[in-house]
Scaffold this active site. Structure first.
Site, PDB file in Angstrom:
ATOM      1  N   ARG A  94       0.875  -1.200  -0.230  1.00 29.64           N
ATOM      2  CA  ARG A  94      -0.009  -0.141   0.118  1.00 29.64           C
ATOM      3  C   ARG A  94       0.805   1.122   0.066  1.00 29.64           C
ATOM      4  NH1 ARG A  94      -3.631  -2.681  -1.694  1.00 29.64           N
ATOM      5  NH2 ARG A  94      -5.704  -3.015  -0.620  1.00 29.64           N
ATOM      6  N   GLU A 147      -4.172   7.736  -4.715  1.00 31.51           N
ATOM      7  CA  GLU A 147      -4.410   7.245  -5.995  1.00 31.51           C
ATOM      8  C   GLU A 147      -5.734   7.597  -6.636  1.00 31.51           C
ATOM      9  OE1 GLU A 147      -4.130   3.013  -5.472  1.00 31.51           O
ATOM     10  OE2 GLU A 147      -2.049   3.110  -4.698  1.00 31.51           O
ATOM     11  N   HIS A 178      -1.930   0.861  -9.875  1.00 30.24           N
ATOM     12  CA  HIS A 178      -2.462  -0.432  -8.833  1.00 30.24           C
ATOM     13  C   HIS A 178      -3.051  -1.598  -9.754  1.00 30.24           C
ATOM     14  CE1 HIS A 178      -4.255  -0.700  -4.637  1.00 30.24           C
ATOM     15  NE2 HIS A 178      -4.201  -1.829  -5.098  1.00 30.24           N
TER      16      HIS A 178
HETATM   17  N1  LIG Z   1      -0.726  -3.665  -5.515  1.00 26.91           N
HETATM   18  C1  LIG Z   1      -2.025  -4.546  -5.455  1.00 26.91           C
HETATM   19  O1  LIG Z   1      -2.801  -4.645  -6.175  1.00 26.91           O
HETATM   20  C2  LIG Z   1      -2.077  -5.595  -4.357  1.00 26.91           C
HETATM   21  C3  LIG Z   1      -2.588  -6.634  -4.424  1.00 26.91           C
HETATM   22  C4  LIG Z   1      -3.027  -7.584  -3.429  1.00 26.91           C
HETATM   23  C5  LIG Z   1      -2.336  -7.168  -2.219  1.00 26.91           C
HETATM   24  N2  LIG Z   1      -1.982  -5.856  -2.048  1.00 26.91           N
HETATM   25  C6  LIG Z   1      -1.493  -5.688  -0.531  1.00 26.91           C
HETATM   26  O2  LIG Z   1      -0.595  -6.499  -0.179  1.00 26.91           O
HETATM   27  C7  LIG Z   1      -0.765  -6.954   1.094  1.00 26.91           C
HETATM   28  C8  LIG Z   1      -0.507  -8.437   1.423  1.00 26.91           C
HETATM   29  O3  LIG Z   1      -1.196  -9.296   0.812  1.00 26.91           O
HETATM   30  P1  LIG Z   1      -1.241 -10.905   1.166  1.00 26.91           P
HETATM   31  O4  LIG Z   1      -2.309 -11.626   0.819  1.00 26.91           O
HETATM   32  O5  LIG Z   1       0.181 -11.392   0.995  1.00 26.91           O
HETATM   33  O6  LIG Z   1      -1.604 -10.774   2.826  1.00 26.91           O
HETATM   34  P2  LIG Z   1      -0.926 -11.814   3.918  1.00 26.91           P
HETATM   35  O7  LIG Z   1      -1.479 -11.307   5.193  1.00 26.91           O
HETATM   36  O8  LIG Z   1      -0.849 -13.073   3.646  1.00 26.91           O
HETATM   37  O9  LIG Z   1       0.530 -11.052   4.248  1.00 26.91           O
HETATM   38  C9  LIG Z   1       0.925 -10.000   4.824  1.00 26.91           C
HETATM   39  C10 LIG Z   1       2.164 -10.152   5.628  1.00 26.91           C
HETATM   40  O10 LIG Z   1       2.824  -9.092   6.512  1.00 26.91           O
HETATM   41  C11 LIG Z   1       2.965  -9.319   7.575  1.00 26.91           C
HETATM   42  N3  LIG Z   1       3.054  -8.243   8.408  1.00 26.91           N
HETATM   43  C12 LIG Z   1       2.065  -7.447   8.738  1.00 26.91           C
HETATM   44  N4  LIG Z   1       2.393  -6.534   9.380  1.00 26.91           N
HETATM   45  C13 LIG Z   1       3.786  -6.430   9.664  1.00 26.91           C
HETATM   46  C14 LIG Z   1       4.922  -5.622  10.253  1.00 26.91           C
HETATM   47  N5  LIG Z   1       4.648  -4.675  11.030  1.00 26.91           N
HETATM   48  N6  LIG Z   1       6.152  -6.177  10.101  1.00 26.91           N
HETATM   49  C15 LIG Z   1       6.370  -7.364   9.507  1.00 26.91           C
HETATM   50  N7  LIG Z   1       5.503  -7.895   8.742  1.00 26.91           N
HETATM   51  C16 LIG Z   1       4.163  -7.492   9.008  1.00 26.91           C
HETATM   52  C17 LIG Z   1       1.855 -10.249   8.143  1.00 26.91           C
HETATM   53  O11 LIG Z   1       2.270 -11.189   9.188  1.00 26.91           O
HETATM   54  C18 LIG Z   1       1.660 -11.096   7.082  1.00 26.91           C
HETATM   55  O12 LIG Z   1       2.495 -12.347   6.993  1.00 26.91           O
HETATM   56  C19 LIG Z   1      -2.392  -6.825   1.376  1.00 26.91           C
HETATM   57  O13 LIG Z   1      -2.929  -6.439   2.613  1.00 26.91           O
HETATM   58  C20 LIG Z   1      -2.722  -5.250   0.520  1.00 26.91           C
HETATM   59  O14 LIG Z   1      -2.292  -4.469   1.049  1.00 26.91           O
HETATM   60  C21 LIG Z   1      -1.772  -5.199  -2.974  1.00 26.91           C
HETATM   61  O1  LIG Z   2      -5.837  -5.392  -1.766  1.00 31.28           O
HETATM   62  C1  LIG Z   2      -5.986  -5.914  -3.079  1.00 31.28           C
HETATM   63  O2  LIG Z   2      -6.521  -6.830  -3.437  1.00 31.28           O
HETATM   64  C2  LIG Z   2      -5.662  -5.083  -4.162  1.00 31.28           C
HETATM   65  O3  LIG Z   2      -4.968  -3.986  -3.724  1.00 31.28           O
HETATM   66  C3  LIG Z   2      -6.852  -4.595  -4.871  1.00 31.28           C
HETATM   67  O4  LIG Z   2      -7.229  -3.433  -4.319  1.00 31.28           O
END
Ligand SMILES: NC(=O)c1ccc[n+]([C@@H]2O[C@H](COP(=O)([O-])OP(=O)(O)OC[C@H]3O[C@@H](n4cnc5c(N)ncnc54)[C@H](O)[C@@H]3O)[C@@H](O)[C@H]2O)c1
Ligand SMILES: O=C(O)[C@H](O)CO
Length: 324
Positions: A237, A266, A285
């Site tokens: 994010r 954004e 994004h």
């Molecule tokens: N760019 C995009 O389009 C897009 C798409 C999907 C997800 N995302 C972002 O990616 C993030 C992660 O998705 P995911 O499915 O892997 O989630 P997830 O919950 O599997 O992974 C997130 C990881 O971050 C770790 N974490 C949280 N806070 C932390 C900290 N302070 N220090 C160290 N580690 C920490 C958690 O323990 C977890 O292992 C989502 O929350 C979203 O914000 C972005």
């Molecule tokens: O969190 C997610 O799934 C992506 O950032 C799309 O918003």
């Protein structure tokens, strides 16, 4: 009578039919205060909402006294006040897993595009600068056999580690709140503290959620700890990185380049200094934005809302305590 729900996203036709088979659907364009005011009755009756990216906070919830479930077409849910939802026993459903591999592909795209300057040199070809044999001012840096540091070793971090380890023979470092056994066993990933990861990585990749803890986790001090040859990739994010500090670090040559899929604001304003830096690849994004994955996310969100409003939740609930 079918429960009433508000849909604030366009769905593929077959998924809209599936939703309408279960619910009386009011389709709206967003959840803005103006939309809420103009459709007060629909919000007053709604037991569910489905969509993405809109802010759902205490003020919004005052207009939805019957709400029982919110289904977001995303894995990230930082736009929801989860405590406020839980206080009202409203289930928050999200779409993890279905997008993991696609987002990891996007991060690898940013790694390759920034290292090999793919966007920059392709633009130079388009404007007719390729006039002979190319020299070092067109060269990039290698990705294979370099060190990739992952901040956020969750689902997406793990899928990224798999690509980097098997596909590019990279050394994997990671920082997390606890050791990740699978990453260590399958990809030889090494746990290290944040400062060590910043100092040793050639690519620092962020796949963290936005929380109070991760807001501006990467600022001037952290950027200064990176190698001047290193590249920062953010697909978590935007606000996890202090964007002003990042711009300064790029301008001052403190880091080599940045690949960004997410931003503090954004859409990214067209006058953002990031857009005038040749060593920045800025994507709108698109982490999960393929036809297949966006369809699967929407289908998952529809199924999640059906499960939540029929008392049949088995997975994908952010605050499962409200279901007890
Ligand atoms: N760019 C995009 O389009 C897009 C798409 C999907 C997800 N995302 C972002 O990616 C993030 C992660 O998705 P995911 O499915 O892997 O989630 P997830 O919950 O599997 O992974 C997130 C990881 O971050 C770790 N974490 C949280 N806070 C932390 C900290 N302070 N220090 C160290 N580690 C920490 C958690 O323990 C977890 O292992 C989502 O929350 C979203 O914000 C972005
Ligand atoms: O969190 C997610 O799934 C992506 O950032 C799309 O918003």
């Amino acid at each position: 009578m079918k429960p009433s729900v508000i849909l604030y996203k366009t769905l593929p036709d077959d998924l809209l039919v599936r939703l309408k088979n279960h619910f009386t659907v009011t389709q709206l364009k967003d959840l803005s205060p103006e939309t809420v005011r103009q459709n007060a009755q629909a919000f007053a009756e709604a037991e569910g909402i489905l969509g993405s990216s809109e802010k759902v906070d205490k003020a919004f919830l005052e207009h939805t006294p019957k709400l029982r479930a919110a289904s977001t077409v995303s894995v990230g849910y930082d736009n929801f006040d989860v405590d406020a939802l839980s206080e009202r026993h409203i289930a928050l459903m999200h779409t993890p897993t279905v997008l993991t591999e696609t987002v990891a592909d996007t991060i690898m795209t940013l790694v390759l595009a920034t290292a090999r300057r793919a966007v920059e040199v392709a633009e130079r070809v388009k404007v007719g600068e390729w006039k002979g044999s190319i020299g070092p001012d067109w060269f990039g840096i290698d990705v294979h056999h370099k060190t990739l540091g992952i901040l956020g070793m969750g689902r997406i971090g793990l899928a990224l580690a798999q690509r980097a380890h098997f596909g590019f023979s990279m050394t994997i470092l990671y920082n997390a709140r606890r050791h990740h056994q699978e990453a260590e066993e399958r990809f030889n990933a090494r746990y290290c503290d944040l400062d060590t990861l910043l100092a040793e990585s050639d690519f620092v990749c962020i796949s963290l959620p936005l929380t109070d803890e991760t807001y501006h986790l990467i600022g001037a001090e952290q950027l200064a700890k990176m190698k001047s040859s290193a590249i920062l990739i953010n697909a978590g994010r935007g606000p996890v990185v202090d964007e002003k500090a990042l711009i300064q670090a790029l301008v001052d040559g403190k880091i080599h380049a940045a690949g960004l899929d997410v931003f503090e604001q954004e859409p990214l304003p067209v006058d953002s200094p990031l857009l005038s830096l040749p060593n920045v690849v800025a994507l709108p994004h698109i982490g999960s934005a393929t036809h297949e994955t966006r369809y699967n996310m929407a289908a998952c969100a529809v199924d999640n809302l059906i499960a939540a409003l029929s008392g049949n939740v088995k997975e994908n609930c952010v605050n499962p305590q409200v279901l007890k």
